[in-house]
Structure formats: C-alpha cells, structure tokens
Design a protein around this motif. Structure first.
Motif, PDB file in Angstrom:
ATOM      1  N   LYS A   2       0.927  -1.188  -0.029  1.00 25.84           N
ATOM      2  CA  LYS A   2      -0.031   0.194   0.108  1.00 25.84           C
ATOM      3  C   LYS A   2       0.702   1.391   0.148  1.00 25.84           C
ATOM      4  O   LYS A   2       0.348   2.085  -0.507  1.00 25.84           O
ATOM      5  CB  LYS A   2      -0.934   0.083   1.274  1.00 25.84           C
ATOM      6  CG  LYS A   2      -2.129  -0.997   1.227  1.00 25.84           C
ATOM      7  CD  LYS A   2      -2.919  -0.640   2.505  1.00 25.84           C
ATOM      8  CE  LYS A   2      -3.720  -1.398   2.998  1.00 25.84           C
ATOM      9  NZ  LYS A   2      -4.814  -1.390   3.890  1.00 25.84           N
ATOM     10  N   ARG A   3       1.958   1.075   0.791  1.00 28.09           N
ATOM     11  CA  ARG A   3       2.857   2.332   0.888  1.00 28.09           C
ATOM     12  C   ARG A   3       3.244   2.869  -0.672  1.00 28.09           C
ATOM     13  O   ARG A   3       3.358   3.952  -0.846  1.00 28.09           O
ATOM     14  CB  ARG A   3       4.092   2.118   1.667  1.00 28.09           C
ATOM     15  CG  ARG A   3       4.651   3.231   1.923  1.00 28.09           C
ATOM     16  CD  ARG A   3       6.066   2.898   3.170  1.00 28.09           C
ATOM     17  NE  ARG A   3       7.148   1.837   2.720  1.00 28.09           N
ATOM     18  CZ  ARG A   3       8.055   2.152   2.044  1.00 28.09           C
ATOM     19  NH1 ARG A   3       8.474   3.410   1.770  1.00 28.09           N
ATOM     20  NH2 ARG A   3       8.849   1.464   1.724  1.00 28.09           N
ATOM     21  N   ALA A   4       3.485   2.045  -1.473  1.00 27.59           N
ATOM     22  CA  ALA A   4       4.002   2.240  -2.818  1.00 27.59           C
ATOM     23  C   ALA A   4       2.946   3.378  -3.557  1.00 27.59           C
ATOM     24  O   ALA A   4       3.353   4.358  -3.878  1.00 27.59           O
ATOM     25  CB  ALA A   4       4.306   1.156  -3.634  1.00 27.59           C
ATOM     26  N   THR A   5       1.747   3.031  -3.520  1.00 28.39           N
ATOM     27  CA  THR A   5       0.869   3.804  -3.887  1.00 28.39           C
ATOM     28  C   THR A   5       0.548   5.261  -3.579  1.00 28.39           C
ATOM     29  O   THR A   5       0.258   6.327  -4.057  1.00 28.39           O
ATOM     30  CB  THR A   5      -0.613   3.192  -4.168  1.00 28.39           C
ATOM     31  OG1 THR A   5      -0.297   1.564  -4.862  1.00 28.39           O
ATOM     32  CG2 THR A   5      -1.517   3.516  -5.138  1.00 28.39           C
ATOM     33  N   LYS A   6       0.507   4.737  -2.172  1.00 28.64           N
ATOM     34  CA  LYS A   6       0.222   6.393  -1.377  1.00 28.64           C
ATOM     35  C   LYS A   6       1.264   7.077  -1.305  1.00 28.64           C
ATOM     36  O   LYS A   6       1.086   8.314  -1.740  1.00 28.64           O
ATOM     37  CB  LYS A   6       0.327   5.884   0.456  1.00 28.64           C
ATOM     38  CG  LYS A   6      -0.994   5.174   0.557  1.00 28.64           C
ATOM     39  CD  LYS A   6      -1.031   4.771   2.161  1.00 28.64           C
ATOM     40  CE  LYS A   6      -2.288   4.091   2.415  1.00 28.64           C
ATOM     41  NZ  LYS A   6      -2.373   3.597   3.961  1.00 28.64           N
ATOM     42  N   GLU A   7       2.707   6.854  -1.679  1.00 29.15           N
ATOM     43  CA  GLU A   7       3.736   7.618  -1.833  1.00 29.15           C
ATOM     44  C   GLU A   7       3.585   8.029  -3.340  1.00 29.15           C
ATOM     45  O   GLU A   7       3.930   9.427  -3.465  1.00 29.15           O
ATOM     46  CB  GLU A   7       5.139   6.981  -1.702  1.00 29.15           C
ATOM     47  CG  GLU A   7       5.399   6.432  -0.245  1.00 29.15           C
ATOM     48  CD  GLU A   7       5.644   7.700   0.598  1.00 29.15           C
ATOM     49  OE1 GLU A   7       6.010   8.687   0.190  1.00 29.15           O
ATOM     50  OE2 GLU A   7       5.890   7.484   1.883  1.00 29.15           O
ATOM     51  N   LEU A   8       3.286   7.599  -4.211  1.00 31.93           N
ATOM     52  CA  LEU A   8       2.842   7.983  -5.585  1.00 31.93           C
ATOM     53  C   LEU A   8       2.016   9.006  -5.702  1.00 31.93           C
ATOM     54  O   LEU A   8       2.139  10.129  -6.130  1.00 31.93           O
ATOM     55  CB  LEU A   8       2.513   6.808  -6.654  1.00 31.93           C
ATOM     56  CG  LEU A   8       2.186   7.260  -7.961  1.00 31.93           C
ATOM     57  CD1 LEU A   8       3.550   7.843  -8.680  1.00 31.93           C
ATOM     58  CD2 LEU A   8       1.724   6.084  -8.619  1.00 31.93           C
ATOM     59  N   LEU A   9       0.928   8.947  -4.853  1.00 33.25           N
ATOM     60  CA  LEU A   9       0.068  10.025  -4.893  1.00 33.25           C
ATOM     61  C   LEU A   9       0.294  11.076  -4.173  1.00 33.25           C
ATOM     62  O   LEU A   9      -0.334  12.419  -4.435  1.00 33.25           O
ATOM     63  CB  LEU A   9      -1.419   9.366  -4.221  1.00 33.25           C
ATOM     64  CG  LEU A   9      -1.969   8.192  -5.233  1.00 33.25           C
ATOM     65  CD1 LEU A   9      -3.349   7.562  -4.406  1.00 33.25           C
ATOM     66  CD2 LEU A   9      -2.100   8.423  -6.558  1.00 33.25           C
ATOM     67  N   ILE A  10       1.283  10.989  -3.331  1.00 36.88           N
ATOM     68  CA  ILE A  10       1.705  12.349  -2.571  1.00 36.88           C
ATOM     69  C   ILE A  10       2.470  13.087  -3.759  1.00 36.88           C
ATOM     70  O   ILE A  10       2.542  14.389  -3.663  1.00 36.88           O
ATOM     71  CB  ILE A  10       2.686  11.852  -1.517  1.00 36.88           C
ATOM     72  CG1 ILE A  10       2.073  11.218  -0.490  1.00 36.88           C
ATOM     73  CG2 ILE A  10       3.244  13.225  -1.112  1.00 36.88           C
ATOM     74  CD1 ILE A  10       2.828  10.746   0.855  1.00 36.88           C
ATOM     75  N   ARG A  11       2.941  12.571  -4.688  1.00 35.09           N
ATOM     76  CA  ARG A  11       4.049  13.387  -5.723  1.00 35.09           C
ATOM     77  C   ARG A  11       3.219  13.555  -7.151  1.00 35.09           C
ATOM     78  O   ARG A  11       3.588  14.156  -7.754  1.00 35.09           O
ATOM     79  CB  ARG A  11       5.162  12.432  -5.958  1.00 35.09           C
ATOM     80  CG  ARG A  11       5.971  12.544  -4.568  1.00 35.09           C
ATOM     81  CD  ARG A  11       6.819  11.139  -4.536  1.00 35.09           C
ATOM     82  NE  ARG A  11       7.832  11.320  -3.355  1.00 35.09           N
ATOM     83  CZ  ARG A  11       7.271  11.208  -2.040  1.00 35.09           C
ATOM     84  NH1 ARG A  11       6.210  10.478  -1.928  1.00 35.09           N
ATOM     85  NH2 ARG A  11       8.138  11.307  -1.234  1.00 35.09           N
ATOM     86  N   GLU A  12       2.300  12.851  -7.364  1.00 35.29           N
ATOM     87  CA  GLU A  12       1.715  12.869  -8.793  1.00 35.29           C
ATOM     88  C   GLU A  12       0.234  13.095  -8.607  1.00 35.29           C
ATOM     89  O   GLU A  12      -0.558  12.341  -7.821  1.00 35.29           O
ATOM     90  CB  GLU A  12       1.847  11.592  -9.576  1.00 35.29           C
ATOM     91  CG  GLU A  12       3.304  11.381  -9.959  1.00 35.29           C
ATOM     92  CD  GLU A  12       3.877  12.461 -11.153  1.00 35.29           C
ATOM     93  OE1 GLU A  12       3.019  12.760 -11.889  1.00 35.29           O
ATOM     94  OE2 GLU A  12       4.994  12.683 -11.227  1.00 35.29           O
TER      95      GLU A  12
END
Length: 183
Positions: free
Chosen positions: A22-32
């Motif tokens: 889950k962390r992978a997608t959450k981190e992407l959405l912080i940036r994109e």
C-alpha cells in the motif's frame, strides 16, 4: 500474445502475481496527480486500486487472471487497442518491457503512465533504446524497501531485498528524466 510471453519458473508466482505494498501507491499519490479515472490493467486483488479509490479516483480495473477483483472477465492487456486513461500499475515483470511499450503505443498524447518496477529496470541496451524513444519523465526511488508479496501473502513475506521505483511517463513528453527519492 500474453501466453507466448509467459515463461514458467517454479520459484515464481504464476503470471508474476506479486501484490503491491500500500505504501507504494500512497507515496506515488503524494507526488503525482492523475485524471479522475485511472486504468489498472494488472489489478490482481486490487492492492493498487483500493488505495487509488481511497484517494477519490475512479478506477477501471482489469487483469489477465481474475483474482476476485476488478472486471469479472479476464482481459489480456495486449489485446487493448487504444487507451485514453492514465495508467497506474505494477505489471508482471517477466513481460515488463513489452507491457510498458504496449501502454505507450496505445495511449493518446498527455496520458500519464506510472509503473512500479525494480530499480534495475533502468539497465539494459534494449531498454535504453525504448527510453530514448519514450523518455521517462520522473523516477521516484524508494530509499526503504517495499514488500511486494508473492501471491499477496504479506504475512509470509515480511521483507524484500529488491529496490523499487515508480517510473512515470507522459505520452509525448520530450525532455530529461527527473529523479526524486522517497524517504
């Protein structure tokens, strides 16, 4: 086409089903930021989709193998002829190059494509040629390891020695690749 790409290895999950932390997608959405509706063509059990939906996105979720999530019919991404939606996915690694190339070729200009790959995806002469033709806009490197669990068995696979990164393309982008770290 998908069937001809599949190579069986007894140590790998069939069709390379490695669920995304889950962390992978959450981190992407912080940036994109993405368009209102996103396409997830390798949705597995919905690990990426669920996070996207929690953040207010609508998601068209499909997979070559129905695992109880997304479209109830199995869809081979290689049969899709045109795409107008942004794509966020963790594609099967055994066909990652072909999966990416297909996504880039069927997508209309300005479509954003974010794929989670091993950091080593940057290597290779054939990929270099692909990257020259379709420049990567951004690479987000995880400084802490992600746990992409074989067959979604996160409790069984608690750690991972593989370095991952989000690779982001925008169809039609011409320019240099920006590199950022996710701490």
């Amino acid at each position: 086409m998908f069937d001809t790409l599949m190579k069986f290895d007894k140590n790998r999950e069939v069709l390379d089903f490695y669920a995304t932390d889950k962390r992978a997608t959450k981190e992407l959405l912080i940036r994109e930021n993405f368009r209102e509706t996103i396409y997830e063509p390798a949705c597995g059990q919905g690990h990426i989709v669920k996070v996207l939906e929690e953040h207010g996105y609508k998601v068209k979720a499909e997979d070559i193998c129905y695992r109880g999530y997304g479209s109830k019919r199995e869809v081979d991404f290689f049969t899709v002829k045109e795409n107008t939606l942004d794509i966020v996915t963790n594609p099967p690694y055994f066909c990652a190059d072909k999966f990416l190339k297909h996504a880039l070729e069927i997508s209309v200009p300005k479509v954003k494509i974010a794929m989670l790959f091993r950091l080593a995806f940057l290597e290779g002469q054939k990929r270099y040629e692909l990257f020259k033709k379709y420049p990567i806009k951004k690479v987000y490197v995880f400084s802490k390891r992600l746990n992409c669990a074989k067959n979604a068995e996160f409790e069984k696979y608690k750690s991972n020695a593989i370095a991952f990164a989000w690779f982001v393309w925008e169809v039609g982008y011409i320019g240099n690749t920006q590199l950022e770290w996710i701490l």
